[in-house]
Design a protein around this motif. Sequence first.
Motif, PDB file in Angstrom:
ATOM      1  N   LEU A  95       0.820  -1.216   0.000  1.00  0.00           N
ATOM      2  CA  LEU A  95       0.000   0.000   0.000  1.00  0.00           C
ATOM      3  C   LEU A  95       0.852   1.264   0.000  1.00  0.00           C
ATOM      4  O   LEU A  95       0.534   2.233  -0.693  1.00  0.00           O
ATOM      5  N   VAL A  96       1.942   1.260   0.750  1.00  0.00           N
ATOM      6  CA  VAL A  96       2.804   2.444   0.813  1.00  0.00           C
ATOM      7  C   VAL A  96       3.327   2.781  -0.584  1.00  0.00           C
ATOM      8  O   VAL A  96       3.236   3.929  -1.040  1.00  0.00           O
ATOM      9  N   ASP A  97       3.832   1.789  -1.289  1.00  0.00           N
ATOM     10  CA  ASP A  97       4.398   2.048  -2.617  1.00  0.00           C
ATOM     11  C   ASP A  97       3.315   2.379  -3.651  1.00  0.00           C
ATOM     12  O   ASP A  97       3.544   3.149  -4.582  1.00  0.00           O
ATOM     13  N   ASN A  98       2.115   1.801  -3.487  1.00  0.00           N
ATOM     14  CA  ASN A  98       0.991   2.173  -4.362  1.00  0.00           C
ATOM     15  C   ASN A  98       0.648   3.650  -4.206  1.00  0.00           C
ATOM     16  O   ASN A  98       0.524   4.376  -5.188  1.00  0.00           O
ATOM     17  N   VAL A  99       0.527   4.075  -2.944  1.00  0.00           N
ATOM     18  CA  VAL A  99       0.135   5.462  -2.662  1.00  0.00           C
ATOM     19  C   VAL A  99       1.247   6.431  -3.069  1.00  0.00           C
ATOM     20  O   VAL A  99       0.989   7.526  -3.581  1.00  0.00           O
ATOM     21  N   ALA A 100       2.511   6.023  -2.874  1.00  0.00           N
ATOM     22  CA  ALA A 100       3.655   6.912  -3.141  1.00  0.00           C
ATOM     23  C   ALA A 100       4.063   6.953  -4.608  1.00  0.00           C
ATOM     24  O   ALA A 100       4.966   7.703  -4.982  1.00  0.00           O
ATOM     25  N   PHE A 101       3.377   6.168  -5.452  1.00  0.00           N
ATOM     26  CA  PHE A 101       3.858   5.992  -6.829  1.00  0.00           C
ATOM     27  C   PHE A 101       4.032   7.313  -7.593  1.00  0.00           C
ATOM     28  O   PHE A 101       5.040   7.530  -8.255  1.00  0.00           O
ATOM     29  N   SER A 102       3.031   8.210  -7.498  1.00  0.00           N
ATOM     30  CA  SER A 102       3.130   9.466  -8.279  1.00  0.00           C
ATOM     31  C   SER A 102       4.297  10.320  -7.789  1.00  0.00           C
ATOM     32  O   SER A 102       4.930  11.032  -8.572  1.00  0.00           O
ATOM     33  N   LEU A 103       4.599  10.249  -6.473  1.00  0.00           N
ATOM     34  CA  LEU A 103       5.737  11.021  -5.941  1.00  0.00           C
ATOM     35  C   LEU A 103       7.051  10.419  -6.445  1.00  0.00           C
ATOM     36  O   LEU A 103       8.011  11.137  -6.720  1.00  0.00           O
ATOM     37  N   LYS A 104       7.079   9.090  -6.600  1.00  0.00           N
ATOM     38  CA  LYS A 104       8.276   8.430  -7.141  1.00  0.00           C
ATOM     39  C   LYS A 104       8.519   8.922  -8.579  1.00  0.00           C
ATOM     40  O   LYS A 104       9.648   9.236  -8.963  1.00  0.00           O
ATOM     41  N   MET A 105       7.426   9.010  -9.356  1.00  0.00           N
ATOM     42  CA  MET A 105       7.539   9.479 -10.739  1.00  0.00           C
ATOM     43  C   MET A 105       8.046  10.925 -10.800  1.00  0.00           C
ATOM     44  O   MET A 105       8.662  11.340 -11.765  1.00  0.00           O
ATOM     45  N   LYS A 106       7.743  11.689  -9.743  1.00  0.00           N
ATOM     46  CA  LYS A 106       8.187  13.095  -9.706  1.00  0.00           C
ATOM     47  C   LYS A 106       9.608  13.228  -9.175  1.00  0.00           C
ATOM     48  O   LYS A 106      10.122  14.336  -9.034  1.00  0.00           O
ATOM     49  N   GLY A 107      10.205  12.101  -8.791  1.00  0.00           N
ATOM     50  CA  GLY A 107      11.596  12.133  -8.327  1.00  0.00           C
ATOM     51  C   GLY A 107      11.761  12.457  -6.844  1.00  0.00           C
ATOM     52  O   GLY A 107      12.856  12.787  -6.389  1.00  0.00           O
ATOM     53  N   VAL A 108      10.669  12.350  -6.065  1.00  0.00           N
ATOM     54  CA  VAL A 108      10.773  12.582  -4.609  1.00  0.00           C
ATOM     55  C   VAL A 108      11.550  11.410  -3.999  1.00  0.00           C
ATOM     56  O   VAL A 108      11.287  10.244  -4.329  1.00  0.00           O
ATOM     57  N   GLU A 109      12.497  11.717  -3.114  1.00  0.00           N
ATOM     58  CA  GLU A 109      13.330  10.624  -2.583  1.00  0.00           C
ATOM     59  C   GLU A 109      12.527   9.693  -1.660  1.00  0.00           C
ATOM     60  O   GLU A 109      11.514  10.063  -1.079  1.00  0.00           O
ATOM     61  N   LYS A 110      13.011   8.459  -1.553  1.00  0.00           N
ATOM     62  CA  LYS A 110      12.244   7.349  -0.983  1.00  0.00           C
ATOM     63  C   LYS A 110      11.688   7.638   0.412  1.00  0.00           C
ATOM     64  O   LYS A 110      10.503   7.445   0.671  1.00  0.00           O
ATOM     65  N   GLU A 111      12.539   8.108   1.307  1.00  0.00           N
ATOM     66  CA  GLU A 111      12.105   8.304   2.691  1.00  0.00           C
ATOM     67  C   GLU A 111      10.966   9.326   2.772  1.00  0.00           C
ATOM     68  O   GLU A 111       9.967   9.114   3.456  1.00  0.00           O
ATOM     69  N   ALA A 112      11.109  10.421   2.035  1.00  0.00           N
ATOM     70  CA  ALA A 112      10.094  11.497   2.066  1.00  0.00           C
ATOM     71  C   ALA A 112       8.771  11.007   1.485  1.00  0.00           C
ATOM     72  O   ALA A 112       7.697  11.256   2.048  1.00  0.00           O
ATOM     73  N   ARG A 113       8.839  10.278   0.367  1.00  0.00           N
ATOM     74  CA  ARG A 113       7.576   9.843  -0.253  1.00  0.00           C
ATOM     75  C   ARG A 113       6.876   8.774   0.588  1.00  0.00           C
ATOM     76  O   ARG A 113       5.652   8.745   0.681  1.00  0.00           O
ATOM     77  N   GLN A 114       7.686   7.906   1.245  1.00  0.00           N
ATOM     78  CA  GLN A 114       7.056   6.879   2.094  1.00  0.00           C
ATOM     79  C   GLN A 114       6.422   7.509   3.329  1.00  0.00           C
ATOM     80  O   GLN A 114       5.365   7.076   3.783  1.00  0.00           O
ATOM     81  N   ARG A 115       7.056   8.545   3.837  1.00  0.00           N
ATOM     82  CA  ARG A 115       6.502   9.256   5.002  1.00  0.00           C
ATOM     83  C   ARG A 115       5.146   9.887   4.627  1.00  0.00           C
ATOM     84  O   ARG A 115       4.175   9.779   5.358  1.00  0.00           O
ATOM     85  N   GLU A 116       5.115  10.527   3.455  1.00  0.00           N
ATOM     86  CA  GLU A 116       3.852  11.155   3.000  1.00  0.00           C
ATOM     87  C   GLU A 116       2.779  10.102   2.731  1.00  0.00           C
ATOM     88  O   GLU A 116       1.607  10.306   3.031  1.00  0.00           O
ATOM     89  N   ALA A 117       3.198   8.967   2.165  1.00  0.00           N
ATOM     90  CA  ALA A 117       2.238   7.892   1.880  1.00  0.00           C
ATOM     91  C   ALA A 117       1.632   7.353   3.173  1.00  0.00           C
ATOM     92  O   ALA A 117       0.425   7.107   3.248  1.00  0.00           O
ATOM     93  N   LEU A 118       2.449   7.222   4.194  1.00  0.00           N
ATOM     94  CA  LEU A 118       1.940   6.758   5.503  1.00  0.00           C
ATOM     95  C   LEU A 118       0.959   7.762   6.102  1.00  0.00           C
ATOM     96  O   LEU A 118      -0.039   7.377   6.716  1.00  0.00           O
ATOM     97  N   GLU A 119       1.238   9.052   5.904  1.00  0.00           N
ATOM     98  CA  GLU A 119       0.315  10.095   6.383  1.00  0.00           C
ATOM     99  C   GLU A 119      -1.046   9.945   5.706  1.00  0.00           C
ATOM    100  O   GLU A 119      -2.094  10.040   6.348  1.00  0.00           O
ATOM    101  N   MET A 120      -1.021   9.718   4.383  1.00  0.00           N
ATOM    102  CA  MET A 120      -2.279   9.550   3.636  1.00  0.00           C
ATOM    103  C   MET A 120      -3.013   8.283   4.077  1.00  0.00           C
ATOM    104  O   MET A 120      -4.230   8.281   4.218  1.00  0.00           O
ATOM    105  N   LEU A 121      -2.262   7.199   4.321  1.00  0.00           N
ATOM    106  CA  LEU A 121      -2.897   5.955   4.780  1.00  0.00           C
ATOM    107  C   LEU A 121      -3.517   6.145   6.164  1.00  0.00           C
ATOM    108  O   LEU A 121      -4.571   5.574   6.456  1.00  0.00           O
TER     109      LEU A 121
END
Length: 362
Positions: A95-121
Motif C-alpha cells: 500500500l505504501v508504494d501504491n500510494v507513493a507511486f506518483s511522488l516516485k515518478m516526480k523524483g521525490v526521494e524514498k524516505e520522504a515519499r514513504q513518510r507522506e504515503a503513511l500520512e495519507m494511509l
Amino acid sequence: MTKAAEIDIAAVSKVYGTTTAVHAISLKIPAGTYCCLLGPSGCGKTSTLRMIAGHESVSSGDILLGNANVTDLPPAKRGTAMMFQSYALFPHLDLVDNVAFSLKMKGVEKEARQREALEMLKLMQLEPYATRRPAQLSGGQQQRVALARALITKPEALLLDEPLSALDPFLKIRMRAELKKLQTTLGISFIHVTHSQEEAMALADLIVVMNEGRIEQAAHPRTVFERPATAFVARFMGDHNVISGRIATSGEAGPMIEVIGGGRFAARGPSHETGAPADIAVRTDRVRIGQEFADGLGFTGIVSNIEYRGSSVKLSLSGAGIEDFTAIVSDADFFANPVKVGDAVPLSWPAEDAIVLGRLQH
C-alpha cells in the motif's frame, strides 16, 4: 493541503468525428464544492470529467482552474487528480508504494515519499495495512487506497468517475459518508460522476443534471428536488409527475394546460401563448388520494399498481389523458383508506405543488 480553486468551464464542447458528445457547456464550480455530474449513460458527464482531468482533449472552449487556463495542459500539470472506476492499483506493490507511486515518478526521494504515503494511509484509517498488497484488501479498503493515491499529489480538485459503482449497497452508503467527510476535511472540490440520483442527493452541494451533452440544471440538491428546471430533470429525478399538454388559458396565477385526453390542469409559473406546448410538474409525495379536487388541481385515476415500501406506499394510476401518474402516500394514510388495483379514485394536490417547467433551447 493545496488551497482549493474555483473551476470554470467556459463554452466547452467535445466532438468525436461527426458526433457531438458535449455541446458548448458552461459551468462555474465554486472552490471547495462537492459537485455531482448526474445523468443517464451517454449524457456527456464522463467526457466532461475527462476533459477537466486532461485525459480527453477539448474540441472548443476553455477550462480554468483558479486563475490558470489549463485547457491544453497535460493531466500532471493541472492541479487535479483523478480516481478511476477500476481503482487501477498495482498488484505487486504494497500500500505504501501504491500510494507513493506518483511522488516516485516526480523524483521525490524514498524516505520522504514513504513518510507522506503513511500520512495519507493514516487519513484513510489504513495504516495497519501499510505492508499489505491490494489483493489482501476488501473492495472498500482498495477504494480508500485509490483515494489516498490520488490525494497525495495535493490536488486543488479531486475527480471521481463512478467511484461507488463496484461496491455492494451497504458499503456504498458507508463510503458515501466517508467521501463527504473527507471532502469537508480537505476543503477541496470533489467532482463526482454518477448515474444515481440518490448518491448525488446524498453527497452534493451542487448537482449538475446532464442530458444529451447539455446541462439541463445546475443547482443545490434541494432546488433540483423541489424546483426541477425541465421535464427531463423532473422525470429523471423521479420525484415529480410530468403532465404535458398545450396552454388552454393563461391567467395571473398561471396557465391552464389541456392534455390530449381532455383533462385540464392549473399550474404556477410564467404565462405562455395560448396553444403553445407546455409541461407541468406535480410532486409525487404531495398527491392526496380519495379527496375531491378543485378545478385543474386533480383528476379521477384508475389504480394500475400498488407497491408497499414500508413507511410509504407507491400508487401508479392513469386517467384524464395521463398514462402514468404516481402518488406516494404514507403507510398510515393508505391503510386508513386502502384502495386496490382497478379502483377509480379521486386525486388532488395543492395549487403551489404544480409548477410550469422550462424548456431547453436546442
